[in-house]
Write a protein that holds these residues in place. Structure first.
Motif: not given
Length: 405
Positions: A282-307
């Motif tokens: 649990i870490e303090p929140s910080a500014v700097g979260l980007g829309v496309f970073d979130v989407l790219d991470g989401t796409i990569a995780e959805l394409r990861t098999p056998l989870r």
């Protein structure tokens, strides 16, 4: 004093000329509608009219800047609205991806859908403003402000906003970095994340998962970093919360799936099966979260098999949390742009009133009172007619004309 006939003639002609000139001036004023044709007509009134005219020209310049700002802010507000609609579609797809019955090919299909929506978002982020620039270029960019590079989307615009330069500093552009890349991580106050299992790091990170958490008492927040450690498994499992900033243990208790853990104004929930060595940060929140970073991470995780189900639940919960954060940031930016548009409406109303006041001042200083002008012209015309008749009578009063009678 001796008055000669020639003197009478000269005097009469001079009077006729003065009256004719005055009548001509009155006629010219009636034609133009202006009381002051030249500064010499009324220096004080001319200066007053000039000051009013200068104020009108400043108002006109400000109105042109206002309309340019209104156009850019309207384009920005529309773009942010379109982006918000697409992000809501992505959120619906991510909620569906959390369904435990979905197979890997089905999640791959959702990843393709989110990829297409991501490309639409990138097009919106690089939307032109119709004048050779871009809505989200900030203080300027040589080309499109967002570049889709191999490592992810990069913002190459200049952060900030171009101002009009007048007294009220109308915004002429929108800070693209602030809108698309400056959301607060986590829930806005702190960020929860799963860590490798300390007993068997080769296994999936944890058998249980942690939610995004919430603030239960803002007054008790410390800003420290924490670790939640699970010891034992099954019914005998326990948890302990360590304040790693200060090196103290702030909470302990038996592990119970779905039970809330409260400490230092923070509430988090551990769900699933406890495993010895599971650990969460649990870490303090910080500014700097980007829309496309979130989407790219989401796409990569959805394409990861056998989870496993735990991994799917954990990563999906974290991505939904991050997506909600970027959606909230974009909505805040849209609200700010909407407020700018409201301010422009108020400014336009004030400028219209100021322009009307100065136009009234200018008119009062230099415009002719038409009723008074017509009356003066008629009086001068009557005087001129009388002078003509007088001259006609005087010119017959010579000795030679008398002897010819």
């Amino acid at each position: 004093m001796r008055v000669s006939t020639a003197n009478m003639f000269d005097s009469s002609i001079s009077t006729l000329q003065r009256r004719q000139q005055s009548m001509q001036e009155s006629q010219q004023k009636l034609t133009s509608g202006k009381r002051i044709e030249y500064a010499s007509d009324d220096p004080t009134g001319a200066a007053r009219a000039e000051r009013a005219l200068s104020s009108i020209e400043r108002v006109d310049a400000n109105q042109r800047a206002l309309e340019a700002s209104r156009n850019n802010m309207s384009l920005g507000e529309s773009a942010l609205g379109d982006a918000n609609e697409i992000l809501q579609q992505i959120r619906e797809a991510m909620v569906a991806a959390g369904n435990a019955t979905y197979s890997d090919p089905e999640r791959e299909g959702l990843a393709k859908k989110i990829t297409g929506l991501r490309d639409q978002l990138l097009s919106i982020a690089n939307r032109p403003d119709g004048s050779g620039g871009f809505v989200f270029a900030g203080q300027g960019a040589e080309g499109a402000p967002f570049i889709d590079a191999p490592g992810g989307v990069t913002y190459i615009g200049t952060p900030g906003s171009v101002q009009s330069g007048n007294l009220e500093q109308y915004a002429m552009s929108i800070d693209g970095r602030m809108a698309w890349e400056q959301a607060r991580s986590g829930n806005g106050t702190f960020v929860t994340a799963v860590q490798p299992n300390t007993v068997d790091p080769s296994n999936p990170p944890a058998k249980s998962w942690i939610d995004a958490g919430r603030v239960s008492n803002p007054a008790l927040l410390t800003g420290s970093s924490y670790q939640v450690q699970v010891s034992g498994s099954g019914a005998t499992a326990t948890y302990s919360v360590l304040d790693i900033t200060n090196g103290t243990t702030v909470a302990t208790g038996p592990f119970a799936s779905g039970k809330t853990i409260d400490f230092d104004g923070i509430s988090v929930t551990l769900t699933g099966q406890a495993a010895d060595g599971d650990m969460f940060s649990i870490e303090p929140s910080a500014v700097g979260l980007g829309v496309f970073d979130v989407l790219d991470g989401t796409i990569a995780e959805l394409r990861t098999p056998l989870r496993g189900d735990t991994q799917i639940a954990q990563t999906n919960a974290m991505r939904l949390r991050d997506l909600d954060s970027v959606i909230g940031n974009m909505q805040n930016m849209r609200t700010e742009v909407g407020e700018r548009l409201n301010n422009l409406d108020g400014s336009q109303s004030r400028m219209s009133s100021l322009k009307l006041y100065n136009q009234t001042e200018q008119s009062a200083a230099e415009d002719l009172d038409m009723i008074q002008g017509i009356s003066d012209f008629q009086n001068q015309q009557a005087g001129y007619d009388a002078a003509l008749k007088t001259y006609a009578s005087v010119q017959r009063m010579s000795l030679f004309q008398y002897l010819n009678l």
